[in-house]
Scaffold this motif. Sequence first.
Motif, mmCIF file in Angstrom:
data_model
loop_
_atom_site.group_PDB
_atom_site.id
_atom_site.type_symbol
_atom_site.label_atom_id
_atom_site.label_comp_id
_atom_site.label_asym_id
_atom_site.label_seq_id
_atom_site.Cartn_x
_atom_site.Cartn_y
_atom_site.Cartn_z
ATOM 1 N N SER A 42 73.622 33.616 25.026
ATOM 2 C CA SER A 42 73.650 34.076 26.415
ATOM 3 C C SER A 42 72.518 33.429 27.203
ATOM 4 O O SER A 42 71.402 33.264 26.684
ATOM 5 N N LEU A 44 71.148 34.868 29.714
ATOM 6 C CA LEU A 44 70.399 35.961 30.338
ATOM 7 C C LEU A 44 68.909 35.980 29.995
ATOM 8 O O LEU A 44 68.094 36.282 30.868
ATOM 9 N N LEU A 47 67.487 33.443 32.481
ATOM 10 C CA LEU A 47 67.650 33.836 33.886
ATOM 11 C C LEU A 47 66.810 35.076 34.211
ATOM 12 O O LEU A 47 66.137 35.116 35.255
ATOM 13 N N CYS A 48 66.855 36.062 33.334
ATOM 14 C CA CYS A 48 66.024 37.255 33.543
ATOM 15 C C CYS A 48 64.546 36.904 33.451
ATOM 16 O O CYS A 48 63.719 37.458 34.185
ATOM 17 N N THR A 83 66.966 26.781 31.490
ATOM 18 C CA THR A 83 68.284 27.033 32.087
ATOM 19 C C THR A 83 69.042 25.725 32.298
ATOM 20 O O THR A 83 70.262 25.661 32.106
ATOM 21 N N SER A 95 80.599 30.076 34.843
ATOM 22 C CA SER A 95 80.011 31.404 34.716
ATOM 23 C C SER A 95 78.492 31.344 34.887
ATOM 24 O O SER A 95 77.890 32.189 35.563
ATOM 25 N N LEU A 96 77.877 30.324 34.289
ATOM 26 C CA LEU A 96 76.423 30.157 34.399
ATOM 27 C C LEU A 96 76.007 29.895 35.839
ATOM 28 O O LEU A 96 75.012 30.443 36.322
ATOM 29 N N LYS A 98 77.396 30.920 38.555
ATOM 30 C CA LYS A 98 77.459 32.187 39.299
ATOM 31 C C LYS A 98 76.212 33.027 39.025
ATOM 32 O O LYS A 98 75.640 33.637 39.944
ATOM 33 N N GLN A 99 75.794 33.056 37.768
ATOM 34 C CA GLN A 99 74.607 33.835 37.402
ATOM 35 C C GLN A 99 73.344 33.226 38.006
ATOM 36 O O GLN A 99 72.430 33.956 38.429
ATOM 37 N N VAL A 102 73.159 34.240 41.682
ATOM 38 C CA VAL A 102 72.681 35.620 41.854
ATOM 39 C C VAL A 102 71.164 35.679 41.661
ATOM 40 O O VAL A 102 70.442 36.324 42.437
ATOM 41 N N THR A 103 70.667 34.986 40.638
ATOM 42 C CA THR A 103 69.236 34.985 40.346
ATOM 43 C C THR A 103 68.429 34.392 41.494
ATOM 44 O O THR A 103 67.432 34.971 41.940
ATOM 45 N N SER A 144 72.920 41.828 24.743
ATOM 46 C CA SER A 144 74.257 41.650 25.319
ATOM 47 C C SER A 144 75.218 41.046 24.299
ATOM 48 O O SER A 144 76.432 41.133 24.448
#
Length: 221
Positions: A42, A44, A47-48, A83, A95-96, A98-99, A102-103, A144
Amino acid sequence: MHLSDVRNLVSGLAVTTTILQFLSGTLVCKQYVKNQTTAESSPLPFLCGALSSALWLLYGLTKHDDKIVLVNTIGVSLMVSYTVVFYIYTFKKSSLLKQIFVTVSLIIFFIGYVSIEEDNELLLGRLGLIACSLTLITIAAPMSKLVYVIKMKNTECLPFPMIVMSFFVSALWFLYGLIEEDTYLILPNFIGAMLAACQLSLFLMYPRMPQSPSLTKSILA
């Protein structure tokens, strides 16, 4: 050893291990390059991590704390680099993207908020609370893939170096919080250490067996 010496030692170790935690992502990316795929990993954690570091950076700039600024400038830079590597080797690029959108949007939003908020004390409190929450989300992000790990009985998709470092970083900041009697440090880092410990327990139960891209795709089909 005086309490001030212990405080300096623990804070120094916390800063050092935080930077090492950021660098542990290079080992994860090295595996992506070696396998020529991210498989079921993932994005995440990266990104997080980028969002969390960006918020702590804003917190440090607002508070004029050079240590926080330095650590999280390094953090943002590395998480962005990781990333990019993830994007190169993932087969879920749309999908990446889009994430990532958002970030970046959230980071821009917080930068805008910092620029218009005039109450510095209120700003520091809100930034600190949100940054702590995102730090917990970053530590918990590999969870996740918990269902996948249990189903396949394989921890290959979990970023082991980052999870190990998350445990040590959270444990050290928790200890520092106890010394400082700071609830905002104690609570999130205690939870963070426990989450990381739970993730590490998965490596004791399940082996790390590489998945080929074709096998991963067949599983997803």
